[in-house]
Every structure is written in C-alpha cells, then in structure tokens.
Design an enzyme around this catalytic site. Structure first.
Site, PDB file in Angstrom:
ATOM      1  N   LYS A 204      68.486  61.759  53.668  1.00 43.41           N
ATOM      2  CA  LYS A 204      69.696  60.942  53.764  1.00 43.41           C
ATOM      3  C   LYS A 204      69.481  59.551  53.179  1.00 43.41           C
ATOM      4  O   LYS A 204      68.373  59.138  52.897  1.00 43.41           O
ATOM      5  CB  LYS A 204      70.164  60.865  55.224  1.00 43.41           C
ATOM      6  CG  LYS A 204      70.837  62.177  55.673  1.00 43.41           C
ATOM      7  CD  LYS A 204      71.415  62.108  57.074  1.00 43.41           C
ATOM      8  CE  LYS A 204      72.082  63.450  57.420  1.00 43.41           C
ATOM      9  NZ  LYS A 204      72.534  63.494  58.826  1.00 43.41           N
ATOM     10  N   ARG A 238      66.017  68.779  61.929  1.00 46.84           N
ATOM     11  CA  ARG A 238      66.784  69.500  60.898  1.00 46.84           C
ATOM     12  C   ARG A 238      66.357  68.968  59.538  1.00 46.84           C
ATOM     13  O   ARG A 238      66.638  67.817  59.211  1.00 46.84           O
ATOM     14  CB  ARG A 238      68.278  69.273  61.151  1.00 46.84           C
ATOM     15  CG  ARG A 238      69.216  70.003  60.206  1.00 46.84           C
ATOM     16  CD  ARG A 238      70.671  69.706  60.576  1.00 46.84           C
ATOM     17  NE  ARG A 238      71.592  70.363  59.670  1.00 46.84           N
ATOM     18  CZ  ARG A 238      71.938  69.888  58.478  1.00 46.84           C
ATOM     19  NH1 ARG A 238      71.438  68.740  58.052  1.00 46.84           N
ATOM     20  NH2 ARG A 238      72.778  70.556  57.721  1.00 46.84           N
TER      21      ARG A 238
END
Ligand code: 7PM
Length: 258
Positions: A204, A238
């Site tokens: 991210k 994740r």
C-alpha cells in the site's frame, strides 16, 4: 493470508478457463511459500476500481473458489461486500467472509449469519470513491475501536458467534499516511476488542511513502510492516509477498524460541 485476485485475464478471449487456471497457479505458489489461508477477491471492493455487477463478481469469484476447494485443503476467504457472493462463495468452499464494508450493504448481515462462515469486519468511512477526503478524526484509534466494537456487537446480536468474528483497522481506507503510521504504532490497543486482528498493509501507499519504492518493489517494506503488526498482536497478515513475510516472521520466531 495470501491475496488472490480473481480478475479477468486481459490476454484471454474472455473465457473463464484462463483466469481460473492462472488463479490455481498463483495459489499453488503462495501455498508453497507458506500461506495458511487464501483471500479471493473479484475487485468489486477495491478503492478506485470500476464497480463490478453482482453477476460479474459471481462469475469471477465462484469458479475460482470451487477450483481451489477441489484442489487444495487450505482455508479460503472471500473478499466481498455483496450478499449473494457471500452465500455462493461459502457454498463453494469459503470459510471466511472478508468485507471491507463490514457487512453494511443491505442483506449482508443476514447472508453472512446464515452462511455459518467466519467474518472479518474492517473500519473505513464512506465508499472507496470518497474516503480519501474523510480523514478528520478527533481520536483516530478510539474511533476505529469504537466502530469495530459496535459492528461486533451488532453481528453477535444477529447470531454470528463471537468466535467467528475478526477485526481489521483498515490501513489506507480513509486514513492519511500519518494516521496509518499511528494505527500501526498503536495496533496493540485493538486487543481490547477480544477478537483476532487482521491487517492489510501489503504494497500500500504507506509502504511506498516510507520506502520511496514503486508498488512492484514494496515486498521488503511490506514484510517489515507485517512483522511490526505481528509483534503488536496481529493474528492474520493479508499479503501479496508470502515468502518475504514468512522469512521476516521466521526471524522473529527464532528470536522468541532461543
Ligand atoms: C487498490 C487499492 C487495490 C487498495 C486494492 C486495494 C484490505 C482488504 C483490500 C485490507 C482487508 C489492497 C486493497 N485491502 N481486506 N482488501 N483489509 N480485510 O491493497 O486492508 O489489497 S483491497
């Protein structure tokens, strides 16, 4: 938790065979690298993604879950906010519903409760399209905890047993870079919720800002972030880069058992 995208293969003729095949190969590689769980998404929940119809989401996700369930005995998670996809995915073999909208769509709570699956509820504000502007918090960590506590209470009241519920603070969803870092630093405070904590920071923007790396070179930074989260009590990570994450965790485990 390895991230598996069930999106159409741009090189195929539009048939589903190639995308299922490709997902099976990607799954095999992640399991080989040490993933314990796979999260399958049809991209309908992704910020900035073009909305996908319910039929298209079903057509992307269900054949992949069926094929994975037939071939591997690894637990499967479905990344969706769509009630019909939740129902069909659990019938096809998924045991966890991962919803970035925390079961807020009409019918989602009922579908998830009736499925008997576990549920991960994530914190965000608004919809993926407008969340970038909704970052004004009086006390970020308190608000994230209060929101998740309220969702947990509602879901327990709807008949989902506490032991089937997980929480996620939603890194990158309606948070600035500084807020993402504060959430990571104070992640341990989420233990108050008495539910396993799942985190998704993999590749991210917060990793890009910290490292200066483009999205395809964020594996090391992502593994470092995953390790910091694990150290602060995260139960499920994740990730895209399973091998890098496993190695980072292996060093921590070795230190702890020495
Ligand atoms: C574009 C932007 C594509 C963001 C994909 C994403 C999470 C999640 C996602 C998370 C849980 C990504 C995100 N992020 N589910 N789904 N937690 N539980 O980077 O942080 O994968 S989509």
């Amino acid at each position: 938790m390895g991230i598996l995208n069930a999106t159409p293969d741009s090189f195929s003729d539009g048939g589903r065979f190639n995308s299922v095949d490709r997902a099976l190969a990607a799954a095999e590689a992640m399991l080989e690298a040490g993933a314990d769980l796979l999260d399958i998404g049809g991209e309908s929940t992704r910020p900035g993604a073009t909305p996908v119809s319910q039929d298209e989401e079903l057509a992307r996700v269900i054949p992949v879950i069926e094929a994975l369930a037939a071939r591997f005995d690894c637990p499967l998670s479905v990344d969706t906010s769509t009630p019909s996809v939740m129902t069909r995915a659990v019938e096809a073999g998924a045991c966890l519903i991962n919803d970035v909208r925390a079961l807020t769509r009409p019918g989602a709570i009922e579908a998830a409760a009736a499925s008997g699956a576990s549920v991960c509820v994530m914190h965000m504000r608004g919809e993926p399209g407008d969340m970038a502007t909704r970052t004004d918090y009086r006390d970020l960590v308190a608000e994230v905890i209060d929101y998740l506590a309220a969702r947990l209470r509602l879901l327990r009241e709807a008949g989902i047993p506490a032991e089937r519920l997980l929480v996620d603070p939603g890194f990158g969803f309606a948070k600035t870079h500084e807020q993402n870092l504060e959430l990571l630093r104070r992640l341990g405070e989420l233990s108050r919720l008495d539910a396993p904590v799942l985190v998704g920071m993999s590749r991210k923007r917060m990793i890009g800002e910290a490292t200066g790396q483009p999205v395809d070179r964020r594996a090391v930074g992502s593994a470092a972030a995953a390790l910091l989260a694990a150290e602060r009590g995260a139960a499920v990570l994740r990730v895209h880069d399973v091998e890098a994450t496993r190695d980072a965790l292996a060093v921590w485990a070795a230190m702890n058992s020495a």
